[in-house]
Scaffold this active site. Structure first.
Site: not given
Length: 567
Positions: A448-450, A467
């Site tokens: 998945g993603d954030f 960063h």
């Protein structure tokens, strides 16, 4: 020749007498005027006068033996190669180090105070009619290598840095140095102040073992005092990157030995390259301390060993990445500074995450290069948040790459469970790594993603993620974390934090790298604190990590959103 030999014998006798008459407490103030009181006692406590040195030029071994005997010096061993002096002579006279066969002997001398010290005799054999006559004449006149030395018996980096700083405080300036693998010793040379009264212009700090980290700082300070040379070395930094990348790409390190020298012709056959060209590359890498050269050929140093593919903590993937895609993008740094467009996207037409995801080999190299900096993680499993976590607590590693960090945490804490969130292709790599480490039963994997950060974890980890992004995207990522975190959860953020005082740091270099290749940035601690606050989080602590890293301990500011417990 007779006059030259008799002159060297006289100088050698004078050196013997000097060693007999001096001791640490009287010699240091002569070399460093103004040194007395507590500072002198501290230096005497940590280092001891060990020898005085002289470079001589006998026509053959028999002549050297006769000169030593005339001075009452007894030698019961063969000369050992002197890597540092040989390199200094080569640089000074524009010669190849291979043609300068410099040996070193250290015959003992019984001193007036009852101590046993030595005279360090460097010997460069100069047969009659040799083209080294000009080298010998110049060195006899200038006495570049004559010096007095102090030895540190039980060094650590803090003590060593303190000694170098103390020498500098009383007027000594860095004057080169190096590591001698034949003796496993590091030398730091200094030029003493003009008002010194010891009769020597140079002093040495000798430290058993390889202290390359402190030596690098010392050598940098030496170069800074020579602006033209310093700038020229800076301008050739690209050569260094590509030399290391070629060394890694050709797998030369994997064909070399750490304990014995390998002949260039043999090495060239093993890796399938041209021997003369390989010799040129290896001589350059010798100057960098990646390899060393002796009578048998070239061998790996501790630094060069990290470019082997089969060693723990290998940095070979970093060499390939920095000498490959990131090297190409850095050529467009000017474009980034002028326009704000990310250089990598300008060069490759897409952001680096998408570019690497479309190429399985590049994607694997990128994941390996991230893992190659894993020494930064060494102390992280000992963080109180992890050591004090309850049995069965779940550690959620967000964008955890190939699972290197999560594997370390689970290995250190068998009572904890893990959940790794990553892109689909990377999840499979992490599954294999964590499975090989025996953690499959205690680890869950989620593609998945954030936006998919799972709710209900006990400890969340964001390692070298923020960063990569600008402030707006960082706030978005942190809000996803905050919504998923229960009131009692902790968030550990691993990043290089820019120093508030502008002091030298790897974070400053990585700030440029992130701007050029990713469009992200490194930040100061107070900048991170503001981003956390904007997401409903609070920075409650910061602990330093190796390689100029930090772990930022973050907790929720207010009540958490309700979520389903992580399985």
């Amino acid at each position: 020749m007779i006059t030259a030999l008799s002159g060297e014998t006289s100088r050698l006798r004078a050196t013997v007498d000097f060693v007999k008459e001096q001791d640490t407490a009287t010699l240091l103030p002569l070399l460093l005027p103004g040194l007395d009181g507590p500072e002198l006692r501290t230096l005497v406590e940590h280092c001891a006068f060990s020898h005085a040195a002289l470079l001589v030029f006998p026509p053959d071994e028999a002549a050297l033996d006769a000169t030593l005997a005339d001075c009452g010096l007894v030698v019961d061993a063969q000369p050992r190669p002197s890597v540092v002096v040989r390199r200094r002579l080569a640089e000074r006279h524009g010669r190849s180090a291979a043609e300068l066969d410099v040996g070193v002997l250290r015959p003992a001398v019984e001193c007036l105070d009852g101590a046993l010290r030595s005279v360090e005799v460097f010997a460069l054999t100069v047969p009659p009619g040799s083209d080294l006559d000009t080298v010998a004449a110049h060195e006899r006149e200038r006495q570049h290598e004559a010096h007095v030395a102090f030895e540190v018996e039980a060094p650590d980096s803090l003590v060593l840095r303190g000694l170098c700083a103390a020498f500098g405080q009383y007027g000594a300036t860095p004057d080169g140095g190096g590591y001698n693998p034949h003796e496993n010793g590091t030398v730091f040379y200094f030029t003493v102040p003009a008002e010194a009264k010891a009769g020597y212009r140079r002093m040495e700090l000798y430290v058993p073992g390889d202290h390359s980290d402190v030596l690098a700082t010392h050598l940098d300070e030496h170069r800074v005092r020579q602006p033209a040379e310093a700038l020229l070395r800076l301008l050739t930094g690209a050569w260094t990157t590509q030399a290391l990348a070629a060394f890694a790409r050709l797998e030369v390190a994997d064909a070399m030995d750490e304990w014995r020298g390998v002949d260039v012709a043999e090495l060239a056959r093993d890796v399938g390259v041209l021997a003369p060209n390989l010799a040129t590359l290896l001589r350059y890498l010798t100057m960098l301390g990646v390899v060393s050269e002796d009578r048998d050929g070239f061998r790996l140093t501790d630094t060069g060993r990290l470019l082997r593919a089969d060693v723990e903590g290998s940095m070979r993937p970093l060499a390939l990445m920095y000498g490959g895609p990131f090297y190409e993008s850095f050529a467009a740094l000017e474009h980034t500074v002028r326009t704000g467009q990310v250089a990598f996207e300008h060069r490759f037409g897409e952001n680096h995450f998408d570019h690497f995801a479309r190429d399985p080999e590049l994607a694997e190299l990128f994941d390996l290069s991230m893992a190659a900096g894993s020494r930064m993680f060494d102390p992280l499993p000992a963080h109180p948040v992890l050591t004090e976590a309850n049995d069965g607590a779940v550690v959620v590693d967000i964008a955890g790459g190939n699972g290197e960090l999560l594997s370390r945490i689970l290995s250190a804490h068998p009572r904890l469970h893990g959940l790794l969130l990553e892109r689909p292709h990377t999840v499979e790599t992490a599954r294999r790594l964590l499975g090989a480490a025996g953690h499959t039963a205690r680890c869950t994997f989620q593609a998945g993603d954030f936006a998919d950060v799972p709710a209900g974890g006990d400890v969340y980890v964001l390692s070298r993620v923020l960063h990569d992004w600008d402030d707006d995207r960082c706030r978005e990522i942190l809000r996803h974390c905050a919504r998923a975190m229960p009131d009692t959860a902790d968030l550990l953020v691993v990043e290089r934090v820019l120093p508030a005082d502008g002091s030298a740091s790897l974070a400053t270099a990585w700030d440029l790298h992130m701007m050029c290749n990713v469009g992200g940035r490194e930040r100061r601690a107070d900048h991170y604190a503001r981003l956390f606050a904007d997401a409903g989080l609070t920075l409650v602590g910061r602990v330093p990590l190796p390689l100029d890293g930090s772990v930022l301990h973050v907790r929720r500011t207010g009540p958490a959103d309700t979520g389903t417990r992580v399985p």
